[in-house]
Design a protein around this motif. Sequence first.
Motif, PDB file in Angstrom:
ATOM      1  N   SER A 138      38.088  27.378  41.744  1.00 12.40           N
ATOM      2  CA  SER A 138      39.339  28.288  40.768  1.00 12.40           C
ATOM      3  C   SER A 138      40.024  29.165  41.239  1.00 12.40           C
ATOM      4  O   SER A 138      40.094  29.600  42.262  1.00 12.40           O
ATOM      5  CB  SER A 138      38.389  28.839  39.494  1.00 12.40           C
ATOM      6  N   PRO A 139      40.840  29.187  40.441  1.00 16.14           N
ATOM      7  CA  PRO A 139      41.746  30.515  40.436  1.00 16.14           C
ATOM      8  C   PRO A 139      41.242  31.837  39.893  1.00 16.14           C
ATOM      9  O   PRO A 139      40.195  31.633  39.529  1.00 16.14           O
ATOM     10  CB  PRO A 139      43.404  29.846  39.629  1.00 16.14           C
ATOM     11  N   VAL A 140      41.480  32.894  40.879  1.00 13.79           N
ATOM     12  CA  VAL A 140      40.596  34.089  39.698  1.00 13.79           C
ATOM     13  C   VAL A 140      41.746  34.787  38.489  1.00 13.79           C
ATOM     14  O   VAL A 140      42.599  34.083  37.638  1.00 13.79           O
ATOM     15  CB  VAL A 140      41.235  35.521  41.236  1.00 13.79           C
ATOM     16  N   PRO A 141      39.722  35.003  37.626  1.00 17.72           N
ATOM     17  CA  PRO A 141      40.738  34.857  36.173  1.00 17.72           C
ATOM     18  C   PRO A 141      41.543  36.661  35.949  1.00 17.72           C
ATOM     19  O   PRO A 141      41.338  37.430  36.884  1.00 17.72           O
ATOM     20  CB  PRO A 141      39.810  34.839  36.009  1.00 17.72           C
ATOM     21  N   GLU A 142      42.063  36.312  34.663  1.00 16.47           N
ATOM     22  CA  GLU A 142      43.043  37.770  35.026  1.00 16.47           C
ATOM     23  C   GLU A 142      42.082  38.295  34.100  1.00 16.47           C
ATOM     24  O   GLU A 142      41.310  38.695  34.054  1.00 16.47           O
ATOM     25  CB  GLU A 142      43.928  37.528  34.060  1.00 16.47           C
ATOM     26  N   VAL A 143      42.039  39.785  35.180  1.00 15.60           N
ATOM     27  CA  VAL A 143      41.462  41.313  34.312  1.00 15.60           C
ATOM     28  C   VAL A 143      42.273  41.707  34.164  1.00 15.60           C
ATOM     29  O   VAL A 143      43.721  41.959  34.623  1.00 15.60           O
ATOM     30  CB  VAL A 143      40.588  40.941  35.816  1.00 15.60           C
ATOM     31  N   GLU A 144      41.790  43.070  33.495  1.00  9.80           N
ATOM     32  CA  GLU A 144      42.371  44.131  33.443  1.00  9.80           C
ATOM     33  C   GLU A 144      43.348  45.279  34.612  1.00  9.80           C
ATOM     34  O   GLU A 144      43.062  44.479  35.550  1.00  9.80           O
ATOM     35  CB  GLU A 144      41.495  45.159  31.964  1.00  9.80           C
ATOM     36  N   SER A 145      44.700  45.601  33.819  1.00 13.25           N
ATOM     37  CA  SER A 145      45.022  46.026  34.803  1.00 13.25           C
ATOM     38  C   SER A 145      44.459  47.060  35.622  1.00 13.25           C
ATOM     39  O   SER A 145      45.138  46.805  37.113  1.00 13.25           O
ATOM     40  CB  SER A 145      46.541  46.623  34.052  1.00 13.25           C
TER      41      SER A 145
ATOM     42  N   LYS B 175      41.670  47.088  36.910  1.00 15.46           N
ATOM     43  CA  LYS B 175      40.336  46.223  38.045  1.00 15.46           C
ATOM     44  C   LYS B 175      40.929  45.523  38.596  1.00 15.46           C
ATOM     45  O   LYS B 175      42.304  44.825  38.400  1.00 15.46           O
ATOM     46  CB  LYS B 175      40.119  46.070  36.422  1.00 15.46           C
ATOM     47  N   ILE B 176      40.531  45.194  40.076  1.00  9.43           N
ATOM     48  CA  ILE B 176      40.495  44.450  40.505  1.00  9.43           C
ATOM     49  C   ILE B 176      39.687  43.222  40.847  1.00  9.43           C
ATOM     50  O   ILE B 176      38.168  43.742  40.293  1.00  9.43           O
ATOM     51  CB  ILE B 176      40.570  44.547  41.422  1.00  9.43           C
ATOM     52  N   HIS B 177      39.724  42.025  40.613  1.00  4.50           N
ATOM     53  CA  HIS B 177      37.980  40.922  41.111  1.00  4.50           C
ATOM     54  C   HIS B 177      38.635  40.565  42.507  1.00  4.50           C
ATOM     55  O   HIS B 177      38.432  40.080  43.213  1.00  4.50           O
ATOM     56  CB  HIS B 177      38.675  39.443  39.863  1.00  4.50           C
ATOM     57  N   ARG B 178      36.688  40.061  42.989  1.00  4.74           N
ATOM     58  CA  ARG B 178      36.509  40.346  43.673  1.00  4.74           C
ATOM     59  C   ARG B 178      37.254  39.314  44.736  1.00  4.74           C
ATOM     60  O   ARG B 178      36.849  39.189  46.277  1.00  4.74           O
ATOM     61  CB  ARG B 178      34.483  40.038  44.319  1.00  4.74           C
ATOM     62  N   LEU B 179      37.586  37.765  43.766  1.00  9.54           N
ATOM     63  CA  LEU B 179      38.322  36.978  44.739  1.00  9.54           C
ATOM     64  C   LEU B 179      39.636  37.318  45.241  1.00  9.54           C
ATOM     65  O   LEU B 179      39.988  36.220  44.942  1.00  9.54           O
ATOM     66  CB  LEU B 179      37.533  35.376  44.232  1.00  9.54           C
ATOM     67  N   ASP B 180      39.832  38.235  44.272  1.00  8.05           N
ATOM     68  CA  ASP B 180      40.870  38.334  44.908  1.00  8.05           C
ATOM     69  C   ASP B 180      41.415  38.928  45.939  1.00  8.05           C
ATOM     70  O   ASP B 180      42.577  39.957  46.305  1.00  8.05           O
ATOM     71  CB  ASP B 180      41.349  39.442  43.601  1.00  8.05           C
ATOM     72  N   LYS B 181      42.016  37.716  47.249  1.00  7.37           N
ATOM     73  CA  LYS B 181      41.569  37.934  48.375  1.00  7.37           C
ATOM     74  C   LYS B 181      42.504  36.840  48.491  1.00  7.37           C
ATOM     75  O   LYS B 181      42.965  35.505  48.018  1.00  7.37           O
ATOM     76  CB  LYS B 181      40.830  37.396  49.546  1.00  7.37           C
TER      77      LYS B 181
ATOM     78  N   ASP C 296      42.691  34.531  49.803  1.00  7.91           N
ATOM     79  CA  ASP C 296      42.453  32.766  50.494  1.00  7.91           C
ATOM     80  C   ASP C 296      41.461  32.314  49.917  1.00  7.91           C
ATOM     81  O   ASP C 296      41.650  30.963  49.820  1.00  7.91           O
ATOM     82  CB  ASP C 296      41.449  32.698  52.347  1.00  7.91           C
ATOM     83  N   THR C 297      41.492  33.399  48.756  1.00 10.23           N
ATOM     84  CA  THR C 297      40.222  32.842  47.420  1.00 10.23           C
ATOM     85  C   THR C 297      41.391  32.460  46.196  1.00 10.23           C
ATOM     86  O   THR C 297      41.324  32.544  44.379  1.00 10.23           O
ATOM     87  CB  THR C 297      39.442  32.812  47.444  1.00 10.23           C
ATOM     88  N   SER C 298      41.855  33.840  46.382  1.00 13.00           N
ATOM     89  CA  SER C 298      42.886  33.639  44.682  1.00 13.00           C
ATOM     90  C   SER C 298      44.089  32.727  44.239  1.00 13.00           C
ATOM     91  O   SER C 298      43.540  32.584  43.100  1.00 13.00           O
ATOM     92  CB  SER C 298      44.366  34.483  45.272  1.00 13.00           C
ATOM     93  N   ALA C 299      43.787  31.782  44.766  1.00 15.29           N
ATOM     94  CA  ALA C 299      44.562  30.824  44.067  1.00 15.29           C
ATOM     95  C   ALA C 299      43.805  29.270  44.287  1.00 15.29           C
ATOM     96  O   ALA C 299      44.812  28.062  43.863  1.00 15.29           O
ATOM     97  CB  ALA C 299      45.905  30.421  44.501  1.00 15.29           C
TER      98      ALA C 299
END
Length: 341
Positions: free
Chosen positions: A148-155, A157-163, A165-168
């Motif tokens: 799954s692509p990384v879900p959007e979060v508030e500006s 914050k940052i999602h733990r999978l927004d790396k 190799d896993t952001s998309a």
Amino acid sequence: MKYPFEVPFTFIEANPDVYISAVFSCLESEFLVLPKGNGFIDYTVFETGYEVLKRVTNGFQNIEPVPITRAAFQNPMIIIVLRAMLGFTPPEWAYVTTQRTGIEINQGFVRTLDRNIRMAPLTPLGSGLIKKERVEALIETACQLLNSPVPEVESDKIHRLDKADTSAGPSAIRTMSSMGVPYAMLLYERFLGRPFAGHRDSVSELIGDSLESAIEEVLTKAGVSYRKTKRAERIAGFDQAPDFIIPSEFNPQVVIEAKITEDDGTARDKVTRVQHLASISLAGNPRTPKFEVIACIGGRGFGVRREDMKKLLIATRGKVFTLKTLDALVEFTRLSEFKTK
């Protein structure tokens, strides 16, 4: 320059800065070198697991739980590689899995699984029904997240999978697995995570053991009777047991705290612990301590705050030693009263 344990306590009280500098001058740090410890995974072993995972997913084209699980029971390093791709600790992976699948996976199970794999990375996993169900759930959750692509979060914050190799989702994994990683991105993710952070946490006790082993060697060489306490052990008269009690917990005359830290915040906590031991020693009769308090320290964390070192010197009445001065431990403390060799 004399060390604080070589002079009367009145000298330290009159001019503490000189003796703070003396202790700072002999503090050593080994943060660049870590013990491997049991369960250390060499890169070649890690890469073997990675290549098996890459093969069973057809180059990460099909990240599906069934073939991955089947392969993981024969090649358990796949589980370690999946966790590295997620960027989770074992308890974090267990928590997310429980939330997503409804299968209860406690921290004890996942920590044991992780350690067993690290201890024997080439040994197939046992196939008990409970273990199989939980491992399947862990891998299923990993596949869901990696597909799954990384879900959007508030500006803010940052999602733990927004790396990188896993952001998309799988496309990012395939891209990273088939081309050179952009160096700036690699450095950025390393900056966020600290190199060897997970391994350092897993061998933190071994790092402390190096100092404790050196103290034991000094005491044994001098023929001093001592009691080395265990982690979280309960000792009568102490709400937190010191690392060493001389000659025994039934007649404490000298206590030793052995502490290594590379962080000044942690150093402050350890100084407070020594101060507490000193207050126990002075309870009832401030002029006649019940026992002598000695601090043996190491690591750059103790060399940051001068005020903390001053507190340590006052609490121990100057009996502060480092690895460099440990050979003077018996001669300049009450340990000399228990020397038999």
